[in-house]
Design a protein around this motif. Structure first.
Motif, PDB file in Angstrom:
ATOM      1  N   ASP A  17       9.564 -28.278 -10.684  1.00  0.00           N
ATOM      2  CA  ASP A  17       9.165 -27.652  -9.637  1.00  0.00           C
ATOM      3  C   ASP A  17       9.709 -28.361  -8.569  1.00  0.00           C
ATOM      4  OD1 ASP A  17       7.385 -25.799 -10.277  1.00  0.00           O
ATOM      5  OD2 ASP A  17       5.268 -26.435 -10.407  1.00  0.00           O
ATOM      6  N   LYS A  18       9.961 -29.188  -8.642  1.00  0.00           N
ATOM      7  CA  LYS A  18      10.630 -30.423  -7.113  1.00  0.00           C
ATOM      8  C   LYS A  18      12.086 -30.280  -7.532  1.00  0.00           C
ATOM      9  CE  LYS A  18       7.105 -33.934  -7.029  1.00  0.00           C
ATOM     10  NZ  LYS A  18       7.002 -35.541  -7.467  1.00  0.00           N
ATOM     11  N   ALA A  19      12.553 -29.806  -8.600  1.00  0.00           N
ATOM     12  CA  ALA A  19      14.683 -29.544  -8.639  1.00  0.00           C
ATOM     13  C   ALA A  19      14.941 -28.099  -8.294  1.00  0.00           C
ATOM     14  CB  ALA A  19      15.510 -29.718  -9.917  1.00  0.00           C
ATOM     15  N   GLU A  37      11.365 -26.177   6.393  1.00  0.00           N
ATOM     16  CA  GLU A  37      13.322 -26.886   5.984  1.00  0.00           C
ATOM     17  C   GLU A  37      12.814 -28.587   4.959  1.00  0.00           C
ATOM     18  OE1 GLU A  37      13.714 -27.860  10.605  1.00  0.00           O
ATOM     19  OE2 GLU A  37      15.055 -26.305  10.031  1.00  0.00           O
ATOM     20  N   SER A  38      11.098 -28.563   4.447  1.00  0.00           N
ATOM     21  CA  SER A  38      10.946 -29.825   4.256  1.00  0.00           C
ATOM     22  C   SER A  38       9.498 -28.740   3.517  1.00  0.00           C
ATOM     23  CB  SER A  38      11.093 -31.076   4.234  1.00  0.00           C
ATOM     24  OG  SER A  38       9.437 -31.099   5.535  1.00  0.00           O
ATOM     25  N   PRO A  39       9.241 -29.664   2.484  1.00  0.00           N
ATOM     26  CA  PRO A  39       8.122 -29.628   1.608  1.00  0.00           C
ATOM     27  C   PRO A  39       7.221 -30.406   2.370  1.00  0.00           C
ATOM     28  CG  PRO A  39       9.474 -30.402   0.103  1.00  0.00           C
ATOM     29  CD  PRO A  39      10.336 -30.858   1.374  1.00  0.00           C
ATOM     30  N   GLN A  40       6.330 -29.170   2.523  1.00  0.00           N
ATOM     31  CA  GLN A  40       4.451 -30.111   2.823  1.00  0.00           C
ATOM     32  C   GLN A  40       3.240 -29.454   1.958  1.00  0.00           C
ATOM     33  OE1 GLN A  40       4.859 -31.052   5.949  1.00  0.00           O
ATOM     34  NE2 GLN A  40       7.660 -30.550   6.360  1.00  0.00           N
ATOM     35  N   GLY A  41       2.508 -30.500   1.989  1.00  0.00           N
ATOM     36  CA  GLY A  41       1.226 -29.947   1.183  1.00  0.00           C
ATOM     37  C   GLY A  41       1.175 -30.623   0.052  1.00  0.00           C
ATOM     38  N   GLU A  42       0.007 -30.817  -0.741  1.00  0.00           N
ATOM     39  CA  GLU A  42      -0.530 -31.097  -1.771  1.00  0.00           C
ATOM     40  C   GLU A  42      -0.726 -29.852  -3.596  1.00  0.00           C
ATOM     41  OE1 GLU A  42       1.363 -34.078  -3.112  1.00  0.00           O
ATOM     42  OE2 GLU A  42       1.368 -34.330  -0.733  1.00  0.00           O
ATOM     43  N   ILE A  54      12.777 -26.211  -5.597  1.00  0.00           N
ATOM     44  CA  ILE A  54      12.457 -27.027  -3.852  1.00  0.00           C
ATOM     45  C   ILE A  54      13.653 -26.864  -3.507  1.00  0.00           C
ATOM     46  CG2 ILE A  54      11.425 -27.902  -2.949  1.00  0.00           C
ATOM     47  CD1 ILE A  54       8.638 -27.148  -3.972  1.00  0.00           C
ATOM     48  N   HIS A  55      14.145 -28.467  -3.857  1.00  0.00           N
ATOM     49  CA  HIS A  55      15.176 -29.106  -3.781  1.00  0.00           C
ATOM     50  C   HIS A  55      16.827 -28.090  -3.724  1.00  0.00           C
ATOM     51  CE1 HIS A  55      18.304 -32.459  -2.402  1.00  0.00           C
ATOM     52  NE2 HIS A  55      18.550 -32.713  -3.751  1.00  0.00           N
ATOM     53  N   LYS A  56      16.832 -27.287  -4.319  1.00  0.00           N
ATOM     54  CA  LYS A  56      17.559 -26.559  -5.000  1.00  0.00           C
ATOM     55  C   LYS A  56      17.688 -25.203  -3.104  1.00  0.00           C
ATOM     56  CE  LYS A  56      20.370 -22.932  -7.638  1.00  0.00           C
ATOM     57  NZ  LYS A  56      20.847 -22.615  -8.821  1.00  0.00           N
ATOM     58  N   VAL A  57      16.735 -24.719  -3.713  1.00  0.00           N
ATOM     59  CA  VAL A  57      16.340 -23.735  -2.227  1.00  0.00           C
ATOM     60  C   VAL A  57      17.182 -24.740  -1.025  1.00  0.00           C
ATOM     61  CG1 VAL A  57      14.821 -22.725  -1.025  1.00  0.00           C
ATOM     62  CG2 VAL A  57      14.871 -21.531  -3.300  1.00  0.00           C
ATOM     63  N   LEU A  58      15.874 -25.399  -1.094  1.00  0.00           N
ATOM     64  CA  LEU A  58      16.219 -26.436   0.548  1.00  0.00           C
ATOM     65  C   LEU A  58      17.648 -26.168   1.119  1.00  0.00           C
ATOM     66  CD1 LEU A  58      12.829 -28.419   0.407  1.00  0.00           C
ATOM     67  CD2 LEU A  58      13.745 -26.121   1.919  1.00  0.00           C
ATOM     68  N   ASP A  59      18.810 -26.447  -0.267  1.00  0.00           N
ATOM     69  CA  ASP A  59      19.961 -26.760  -0.406  1.00  0.00           C
ATOM     70  C   ASP A  59      20.969 -25.655   0.124  1.00  0.00           C
ATOM     71  OD1 ASP A  59      20.092 -29.569  -0.464  1.00  0.00           O
ATOM     72  OD2 ASP A  59      21.245 -29.778  -2.713  1.00  0.00           O
ATOM     73  N   GLU A  60      20.995 -24.579  -0.912  1.00  0.00           N
ATOM     74  CA  GLU A  60      21.003 -23.436  -0.340  1.00  0.00           C
ATOM     75  C   GLU A  60      20.500 -22.900   1.312  1.00  0.00           C
ATOM     76  OE1 GLU A  60      21.185 -21.642  -5.023  1.00  0.00           O
ATOM     77  OE2 GLU A  60      19.721 -21.131  -3.688  1.00  0.00           O
ATOM     78  N   LEU A  61      19.460 -22.960   2.227  1.00  0.00           N
ATOM     79  CA  LEU A  61      18.880 -23.133   2.975  1.00  0.00           C
ATOM     80  C   LEU A  61      19.740 -23.806   4.349  1.00  0.00           C
ATOM     81  CD1 LEU A  61      15.366 -20.788   2.720  1.00  0.00           C
ATOM     82  CD2 LEU A  61      18.165 -19.974   2.713  1.00  0.00           C
ATOM     83  N   GLY A  78       4.463 -24.704  -7.513  1.00  0.00           N
ATOM     84  CA  GLY A  78       5.923 -23.898  -7.282  1.00  0.00           C
ATOM     85  C   GLY A  78       6.332 -24.805  -6.221  1.00  0.00           C
ATOM     86  N   TYR A  79       6.678 -23.315  -5.607  1.00  0.00           N
ATOM     87  CA  TYR A  79       7.256 -23.091  -4.249  1.00  0.00           C
ATOM     88  C   TYR A  79       6.596 -23.108  -3.212  1.00  0.00           C
ATOM     89  CZ  TYR A  79      11.833 -21.363  -6.964  1.00  0.00           C
ATOM     90  OH  TYR A  79      12.627 -22.086  -7.924  1.00  0.00           O
ATOM     91  N   ASP A  80       5.379 -23.550  -3.678  1.00  0.00           N
ATOM     92  CA  ASP A  80       3.676 -23.526  -2.359  1.00  0.00           C
ATOM     93  C   ASP A  80       4.047 -24.454  -1.407  1.00  0.00           C
ATOM     94  OD1 ASP A  80       2.429 -21.393  -3.954  1.00  0.00           O
ATOM     95  OD2 ASP A  80       1.291 -22.622  -4.638  1.00  0.00           O
ATOM     96  N   PRO A  81       4.797 -26.005  -1.601  1.00  0.00           N
ATOM     97  CA  PRO A  81       5.266 -26.385  -0.646  1.00  0.00           C
ATOM     98  C   PRO A  81       6.558 -25.707   0.228  1.00  0.00           C
ATOM     99  CG  PRO A  81       5.151 -27.551  -2.617  1.00  0.00           C
ATOM    100  CD  PRO A  81       4.891 -25.881  -2.970  1.00  0.00           C
ATOM    101  N   ILE A  82       7.102 -25.206   0.165  1.00  0.00           N
ATOM    102  CA  ILE A  82       7.930 -25.332   0.830  1.00  0.00           C
ATOM    103  C   ILE A  82       7.538 -23.264   2.120  1.00  0.00           C
ATOM    104  CG2 ILE A  82       9.881 -26.414   0.474  1.00  0.00           C
ATOM    105  CD1 ILE A  82      11.211 -23.971  -1.313  1.00  0.00           C
ATOM    106  N   PHE A  83       7.036 -22.604   1.545  1.00  0.00           N
ATOM    107  CA  PHE A  83       6.672 -21.247   1.771  1.00  0.00           C
ATOM    108  C   PHE A  83       4.901 -20.717   2.768  1.00  0.00           C
ATOM    109  CE2 PHE A  83       5.045 -17.186   1.589  1.00  0.00           C
ATOM    110  CZ  PHE A  83       5.652 -16.065   1.885  1.00  0.00           C
ATOM    111  N   TYR A  84       5.248 -20.829   4.306  1.00  0.00           N
ATOM    112  CA  TYR A  84       4.698 -20.498   5.097  1.00  0.00           C
ATOM    113  C   TYR A  84       4.421 -18.777   5.410  1.00  0.00           C
ATOM    114  CZ  TYR A  84       5.424 -25.005   8.251  1.00  0.00           C
ATOM    115  OH  TYR A  84       6.066 -25.880   7.670  1.00  0.00           O
TER     116      TYR A  84
END
Length: 200
Positions: free
Chosen positions: A96-98, A145-150, A100-107, A154-160
């Motif tokens: 999951d973390k990897a 732009e960064s993960p939020q919440g515990e 998320i990191h890939k998506v944030l890098d691409e955006l 999956g991608y829940d920490p970067i999805f508003y």
């Protein structure tokens, strides 16, 4: 339809589907109940194809109706990726973390208006000697732009989700379930079941 196999070993999903089908007097069994350990290769290029592969493979083995789901994240700027590869976007390890990191890098550097996305869930209901029924649910949102919440996974920490100032990982399980893509797909399935029962 008196008995239905849910093609999952996820206890949360099993519980949700059990509650839905109980209203219609349908007995639910899961892959945990059947001790089913075959690994079904999801080779489809869409959520519909992957959900159908799972459902139709198990129907052939047990000759009972089967409900399977496939879900993931679609990001508009990435041409709908990660899509069906959501769980293994950063590699086959399903990290999951990897992912998320890939998506944030691409955006990176993209404004909020360019970070539109949606969670998608497709339910496939396969029955012996009948066409497979599909129900699709979505939840529209923006990638942070960064993960939020515990909470969540999956991608829940970067999805508003649209209309919320917190990510899915900052919501309680109950709050998330009220707006989730799976809830929306299940609502469509419930409406379909209601229509079927009215015709009897």
């Amino acid at each position: 339809m008196e008995k239905l196999i849910i093609a999952t070993k996820n206890k949360g999903k099993i519980n949700d589907f059990n509650q839905l089908f109980k209203k219609f007097g349908i007995e639910v069994v899961s892959l945990l109940d059947l001790d089913y350990s075959n690994d079904i290769e999801e080779t489809g290029s869409t959520f519909e194809e992957n959900a159908a592969i799972k459902a139709e493979t198990i129907v052939k083995q047990f000759n009972l109706p089967v409900l399977a789901d496939d879900s993931g994240l679609e990001i508009d700027l990435l041409n709908g990726n990660p899509g069906v590869y959501s769980a293994r976007y950063a590699g086959e390890n399903k990290d999951d973390k990897a992912n998320i990191h890939k998506v944030l890098d691409e955006l990176k550097g993209q404004s909020f208006s360019n970070r539109t996305a949606r969670f998608v869930c497709v339910l496939a209901l396969a029955q012996p000697n009948k066409s497979t029924i599909f129900k699709r649910g979505t939840c529209e949102g923006i990638i942070s732009e960064s993960p939020q919440g515990e909470n969540g996974f999956g991608y829940d920490p970067i999805f508003y989700p649209v209309g919320f100032s917190r990510t899915m990982a900052q919501m309680t399980h109950e709050q998330k379930n009220e707006i989730s893509h799976r809830k929306n797909a299940m609502t469509k399935l419930e409406n379909w079941l209601n229509t079927k029962s009215e015709r009897r």
